[in-house]
Design a protein around this motif. Structure first.
Motif, PDB file in Angstrom:
ATOM      1  N   SER A 133      -5.963  11.125  -7.190  1.00 44.28           N
ATOM      2  CA  SER A 133      -4.362  10.434  -7.737  1.00 44.28           C
ATOM      3  C   SER A 133      -4.564   8.906  -8.250  1.00 44.28           C
ATOM      4  O   SER A 133      -5.458   8.154  -8.781  1.00 44.28           O
ATOM      5  N   SER A 134      -3.005   8.618  -7.651  1.00 45.72           N
ATOM      6  CA  SER A 134      -2.866   6.903  -8.540  1.00 45.72           C
ATOM      7  C   SER A 134      -1.601   6.496  -7.446  1.00 45.72           C
ATOM      8  O   SER A 134      -1.196   7.161  -6.625  1.00 45.72           O
ATOM      9  N   TYR A 135      -2.122   5.513  -7.306  1.00 42.62           N
ATOM     10  CA  TYR A 135      -1.467   4.847  -5.823  1.00 42.62           C
ATOM     11  C   TYR A 135      -1.840   2.671  -5.970  1.00 42.62           C
ATOM     12  O   TYR A 135      -2.468   2.580  -6.710  1.00 42.62           O
ATOM     13  N   HIS A 136       0.003   2.464  -5.728  1.00 42.85           N
ATOM     14  CA  HIS A 136      -0.131   1.319  -5.283  1.00 42.85           C
ATOM     15  C   HIS A 136      -1.167   0.506  -4.119  1.00 42.85           C
ATOM     16  O   HIS A 136      -1.159   1.596  -2.919  1.00 42.85           O
ATOM     17  N   GLU A 137      -2.084  -0.276  -4.343  1.00 49.60           N
ATOM     18  CA  GLU A 137      -2.540  -1.259  -2.911  1.00 49.60           C
ATOM     19  C   GLU A 137      -1.920  -1.675  -2.775  1.00 49.60           C
ATOM     20  O   GLU A 137      -0.569  -2.502  -2.875  1.00 49.60           O
ATOM     21  N   VAL A 138      -2.375  -2.825  -2.002  1.00 46.81           N
ATOM     22  CA  VAL A 138      -1.929  -3.790  -1.124  1.00 46.81           C
ATOM     23  C   VAL A 138      -1.054  -4.898  -1.657  1.00 46.81           C
ATOM     24  O   VAL A 138      -0.755  -5.195  -0.795  1.00 46.81           O
TER      25      VAL A 138
ATOM     26  N   ASP B  12       7.467  -0.277  -6.102  1.00 46.14           N
ATOM     27  CA  ASP B  12       6.469  -0.038  -7.171  1.00 46.14           C
ATOM     28  C   ASP B  12       6.738  -0.296  -8.110  1.00 46.14           C
ATOM     29  O   ASP B  12       7.082   0.388  -8.934  1.00 46.14           O
ATOM     30  N   LEU B  13       6.400  -1.484  -9.289  1.00 46.15           N
ATOM     31  CA  LEU B  13       7.101  -1.884 -10.352  1.00 46.15           C
ATOM     32  C   LEU B  13       5.988  -1.486 -11.776  1.00 46.15           C
ATOM     33  O   LEU B  13       6.672  -1.650 -12.920  1.00 46.15           O
ATOM     34  N   GLY B  14       4.892  -1.066 -11.172  1.00 42.87           N
ATOM     35  CA  GLY B  14       4.182  -1.117 -12.184  1.00 42.87           C
ATOM     36  C   GLY B  14       4.044   1.067 -12.237  1.00 42.87           C
ATOM     37  O   GLY B  14       2.668   1.074 -12.800  1.00 42.87           O
ATOM     38  N   GLU B  15       4.880   1.247 -11.579  1.00 48.01           N
ATOM     39  CA  GLU B  15       4.887   3.040 -11.530  1.00 48.01           C
ATOM     40  C   GLU B  15       4.300   3.782 -12.826  1.00 48.01           C
ATOM     41  O   GLU B  15       4.048   4.617 -13.191  1.00 48.01           O
ATOM     42  N   ASN B  16       5.948   3.141 -13.718  1.00 46.26           N
ATOM     43  CA  ASN B  16       5.548   3.687 -15.201  1.00 46.26           C
ATOM     44  C   ASN B  16       4.930   3.606 -16.042  1.00 46.26           C
ATOM     45  O   ASN B  16       4.134   4.710 -16.813  1.00 46.26           O
ATOM     46  N   ALA B  17       3.879   2.458 -15.640  1.00 44.17           N
ATOM     47  CA  ALA B  17       2.599   1.964 -16.542  1.00 44.17           C
ATOM     48  C   ALA B  17       1.749   2.956 -16.118  1.00 44.17           C
ATOM     49  O   ALA B  17       0.820   3.354 -16.727  1.00 44.17           O
ATOM     50  N   ARG B  18       1.616   3.044 -14.837  1.00 40.31           N
ATOM     51  CA  ARG B  18       0.951   3.477 -14.049  1.00 40.31           C
ATOM     52  C   ARG B  18       0.125   5.042 -14.522  1.00 40.31           C
ATOM     53  O   ARG B  18      -0.307   5.250 -14.805  1.00 40.31           O
ATOM     54  N   ARG B  19       1.780   5.683 -14.305  1.00 42.35           N
ATOM     55  CA  ARG B  19       2.233   7.241 -15.009  1.00 42.35           C
ATOM     56  C   ARG B  19       1.823   7.139 -16.210  1.00 42.35           C
ATOM     57  O   ARG B  19       0.482   8.851 -16.593  1.00 42.35           O
ATOM     58  N   ASP B  20       1.670   6.504 -17.232  1.00 42.37           N
ATOM     59  CA  ASP B  20       1.633   7.345 -18.694  1.00 42.37           C
ATOM     60  C   ASP B  20       0.051   6.416 -18.746  1.00 42.37           C
ATOM     61  O   ASP B  20      -0.856   7.046 -19.478  1.00 42.37           O
ATOM     62  N   MET B  21      -0.708   5.719 -17.763  1.00 45.70           N
ATOM     63  CA  MET B  21      -2.185   5.294 -18.001  1.00 45.70           C
ATOM     64  C   MET B  21      -3.174   6.912 -17.561  1.00 45.70           C
ATOM     65  O   MET B  21      -3.891   7.713 -17.724  1.00 45.70           O
ATOM     66  N   VAL B  22      -2.771   7.809 -16.136  1.00 46.89           N
ATOM     67  CA  VAL B  22      -3.355   8.712 -15.867  1.00 46.89           C
ATOM     68  C   VAL B  22      -2.628   9.779 -16.918  1.00 46.89           C
ATOM     69  O   VAL B  22      -3.984  10.111 -17.277  1.00 46.89           O
TER      70      VAL B  22
ATOM     71  N   TYR C  95       0.835  -1.565  -0.080  1.00 45.79           N
ATOM     72  CA  TYR C  95      -0.536   0.258   0.090  1.00 45.79           C
ATOM     73  C   TYR C  95       0.734   1.227  -0.028  1.00 45.79           C
ATOM     74  O   TYR C  95       1.538   1.172   0.812  1.00 45.79           O
ATOM     75  N   PHE C  96       0.382   2.198  -0.665  1.00 48.28           N
ATOM     76  CA  PHE C  96       0.982   3.505  -1.344  1.00 48.28           C
ATOM     77  C   PHE C  96       2.506   3.163  -1.232  1.00 48.28           C
ATOM     78  O   PHE C  96       4.087   4.164  -1.386  1.00 48.28           O
ATOM     79  N   ASP C  97       3.492   1.813  -1.314  1.00 51.54           N
ATOM     80  CA  ASP C  97       4.624   1.796  -1.917  1.00 51.54           C
ATOM     81  C   ASP C  97       5.109   3.009  -3.084  1.00 51.54           C
ATOM     82  O   ASP C  97       3.791   2.895  -3.984  1.00 51.54           O
ATOM     83  N   LEU C  98       6.717   3.441  -2.915  1.00 52.74           N
ATOM     84  CA  LEU C  98       6.593   3.795  -4.673  1.00 52.74           C
ATOM     85  C   LEU C  98       7.907   2.772  -5.247  1.00 52.74           C
ATOM     86  O   LEU C  98       8.395   2.241  -4.571  1.00 52.74           O
ATOM     87  N   GLY C  99       8.571   3.659  -6.700  1.00 49.61           N
ATOM     88  CA  GLY C  99       9.009   2.615  -7.121  1.00 49.61           C
ATOM     89  C   GLY C  99      10.791   3.055  -6.039  1.00 49.61           C
ATOM     90  O   GLY C  99      10.699   4.342  -5.866  1.00 49.61           O
TER      91      GLY C  99
END
Length: 444
Positions: free
Chosen positions: A184-189, A162-172, A155-159
């Motif tokens: 907001s966007s973030y890593h879940e549990v 968080d290995l999906g951070e780049n993909a999630r940023r592109d989604m946003v 929960y709320f971890d970052l790179g």
């Protein structure tokens, strides 16, 4: 007030070099469908002259339904930012009409429109804010999705965790290019699990936005070599993915009708009645809000999914929570739905149940702030606390017993929906699972 006219869209398509237009619509099960036309056929599409064969799609099974018409919502026109910049691709979301020019009664978008009109006639504007969770998994070399992830973030971890951070940023960024206001966007549990929240919208726009959101997330994930899934419970020992729906009723001037500063909890009678209606009908609504066999693998104690039919302001073990914000931001959060559901039907069922509660002044049970997961299921009858259906079969039965929810969807839609879900349950119970093989093969 409409943003676009036919002439404006034709002009934009010409100026932006739009070559293809996807006419999108949602079937009974919540799957996004589309028919593409070229720019030379755009005027025909805008004149509501595009016909499609619906005879093989979910919810479209009659011989008299093999020719239906797509009526595009002009305000939904958007250019898809991930497609080529030369010969661009745009989309419009469509309603489904019959050849005689009347609404097709099994059009799920039309069902939501009917309930929104009912709310309007009562002096209400319905605003919804979905909070949608999903998983990002690896794919095989041929693109086949897996349930594997190297991600070990929480929960709320970052790179770099968080290995999906780049993909999630592109989604946003993609969603913002399409006009979304991402809050907001973030890593879940769970490992590989993510959430992106966007701005609250009026009812129909909220459902349209959710369908667009899922479409964009899957597309951008694929560009990163990943598979995005909104399956409620893809991994046995991890938290599942939910679709929390935040609801607000406003009057015609925009005043929040759920707030009352004189109440101990800051809630109006309208808010209590709205909750009362949802809680009365939630058992029957579960077939809509949680429509899959897999949905009920998520709705079990111990994985942060709500199971108990009640409400609280702090505890998340009950299906309704009242977030802390008050004043014009007072809202009711329904936590039980998942994103496999058809969002048009989910919002229609929530709003209709809430309006039924208001009309009939249905007070909800008392607020219970304790974590009800600490109570055993055996204790529930003694406390009067109900639980959601435990599986799809129980949800079907509850839906069949709630004439009000069926009436919201319409007689024909409900009949076909029940048939589809009974077939799904029958197919499921006939399967021999890996768990059964592992448990019994060598022992029996």
């Amino acid at each position: 007030m409409a943003r676009y006219t036919k002439e404006m869209i034709l002009q934009m398509a010409k100026e932006e070099d739009v070559e293809f237009i996807r006419l999108q619509f949602t079937d009974m099960s919540g799957t996004l469908r589309n028919m593409a036309v070229t720019s030379s056929q755009l005027e025909k599409a805008l004149d509501n002259e595009c016909i499609f064969d619906a005879s093989t799609l979910d919810g479209f099974s009659g011989e008299d339904e093999n020719e239906l018409y797509l009526y595009p919502d002009l305000d939904s026109f958007a250019i898809l930012p991930w497609r080529p910049q030369q010969g661009k691709v745009a989309r419009m979301i469509c309603d489904i009409y019959q050849p005689d020019g009347t609404f097709y009664p099994e059009c799920s978008r039309g069902i939501l429109k009917r309930v929104l009109e009912e709310a309007k006639s009562m002096g209400y504007q319905f605003v919804a804010g979905p909070e949608c969770e999903f998983f990002l998994f690896h794919t095989e070399e041929d693109g086949t999705p897996t349930t594997l992830t190297h991600d070990r973030a929480g929960y709320f971890d970052l790179g770099p965790l968080d290995l999906g951070e780049n993909a999630r940023r592109d989604m946003v960024l993609t969603l913002e290019d399409m006009g979304f206001e991402v809050e907001s966007s973030y890593h879940e549990v769970s490992p590989g699990q993510h959430e992106i929240d966007f701005h609250h919208c009026k009812g129909l726009e909220a459902a349209d936005s959710l369908m667009t959101f899922k479409f964009a997330v899957r597309t951008i994930a694929k560009r990163h070599g990943l598979h995005a899934t909104f399956m409620p419970k893809p991994v046995t020992d991890s938290n599942g993915s939910g679709l929390h729906v935040n609801c607000i009723l406003r009057d015609e001037l925009g005043k929040n009708l759920f707030f009352d500063e004189s109440d101990e909890k800051g809630l109006s009678k309208t808010a209590y009645y709205f909750m009362g209606g949802i809680l009365k009908h939630i058992q029957g609504m579960s077939l809509i809000t949680n429509p899959l066999v897999n949905s009920y693998k998520r709705l079990v104690p111990g994985y942060e999914a709500p199971v108990f039919v009640g409400w609280a302001t702090k505890s998340k073990s009950q299906i309704i929570r009242i977030p802390a914000a008050r004043g014009n931001r007072t809202k009711i959060e329904l936590r039980s739905p998942d994103a496999s559901a058809n969002p048009y039907l989910v919002l229609a069922a929530i709003l209709a149940a809430g309006l039924d509660g208001i009309r009939n002044k249905m007070m909800p049970p008392a607020c219970m702030e304790e974590n009800l997961n600490n109570l055993s299921l055996k204790e529930n009858p003694e406390t009067g606390i109900e639980t959601l259906p435990g599986n799809l079969q129980q949800a079907i039965q509850a839906f069949e017993e709630d004439a009000f929810v069926q009436n919201v969807l319409g007689e024909d839609f409900s009949r076909r929906y029940i048939e589809m879900k009974k077939a799904e349950w029958k197919e499921y119970i006939q399967q021999v699972s890996d768990w059964e093989i592992s448990k019994y093969l060598y022992r029996i």
